[in-house]
Design an enzyme around this catalytic site. Sequence first.
Site, PDB file in Angstrom:
ATOM      1  N   SER A 172       0.840  -1.190   0.000  1.00 34.09           N
ATOM      2  CA  SER A 172       0.000   0.000   0.000  1.00 34.09           C
ATOM      3  C   SER A 172       0.875   1.240   0.000  1.00 34.09           C
ATOM      4  CB  SER A 172      -0.894   0.024   1.250  1.00 34.09           C
ATOM      5  OG  SER A 172      -1.555   1.266   1.399  1.00 34.09           O
ATOM      6  N   TYR A 185      -2.575  -1.193  10.233  1.00 31.80           N
ATOM      7  CA  TYR A 185      -2.606  -1.504   8.803  1.00 31.80           C
ATOM      8  C   TYR A 185      -1.327  -1.022   8.123  1.00 31.80           C
ATOM      9  CZ  TYR A 185      -4.256  -1.279   3.922  1.00 31.80           C
ATOM     10  OH  TYR A 185      -4.393  -1.412   2.566  1.00 31.80           O
TER      11      TYR A 185
END
Length: 279
Positions: A172, A185
């Site tokens: 990400s 995350y």
Amino acid sequence: MNQPVQQQSPPGLTAEMNPRPDHGEQSYTGSGKLADRVAIITGGDSGIGRATAIAFAREGADVLISYLDEHEDARETARWVEQAGRRAVLMPGDIQHADHCRAIIARTIEDFGRLDILVNNAAFQMSRDSLEETPDDEWDRTFATNISAIFHLCKAALPHMQAGSSIVNTSSVNSDKAPPRLIAYSATKAAIANFTASLGQAVAARGIRVNCVAPGPIWTPLIPATMPPEQVETFGQDVPMKRPGQPAEVAPLFVFLASDDASYVTGARYAVTGGTPIL
């Protein structure tokens, strides 16, 4: 343009999203880049996973779709794979558990007789205003789903992979641009980037390639299911392109990295971020 205010319960469903994401159903055209290969896609029921499954099938691959419990979404993805003339196998279950990760690999070998591509795409996130508000079990779930599962899946898969095989992980933009509300995350996504770089070097001599894709704000069920409504409404507006990306805009990079076109690419990370740079 903002999205309508909306919220779902995790993990979220495609049918309840407004607007519906574009997975390339009407636009992706294959050219045989993955002819007769066998791929596993975790989180293959929706979002980037569904778009990748559609693209892989149209490139000639059979697909095992691993997913948690979103049966309706998974069946829809399988329908698109089969419409492309390829086999789809659905395997629900929780990749937090090492035994289930190993079962995914075993099922693939049992049903297809081989494994050429492993896409580690499934992820969990939850937005929290502070670290103190993050429940212990949520922290553990994030790490178990996002990074420990990749370890277990790769460890089980590698003995079945031949030279020319490919592993593609989903990292990400948050691996570099870590927002304060996504601490757990973001930490896992940085771990994925480094896991990819290390494993890519470790298996290069075996002819197996390992790369990762680093998406920015992509419009998937994870967004309305894990972010507060006010963040969903403005999701994607802070990138240079001023909009969220669609899953269909990410899938072609997975095809490239899984195919022989990327024969000299391993240990790398590719940004699909709407213009936000990563290091």
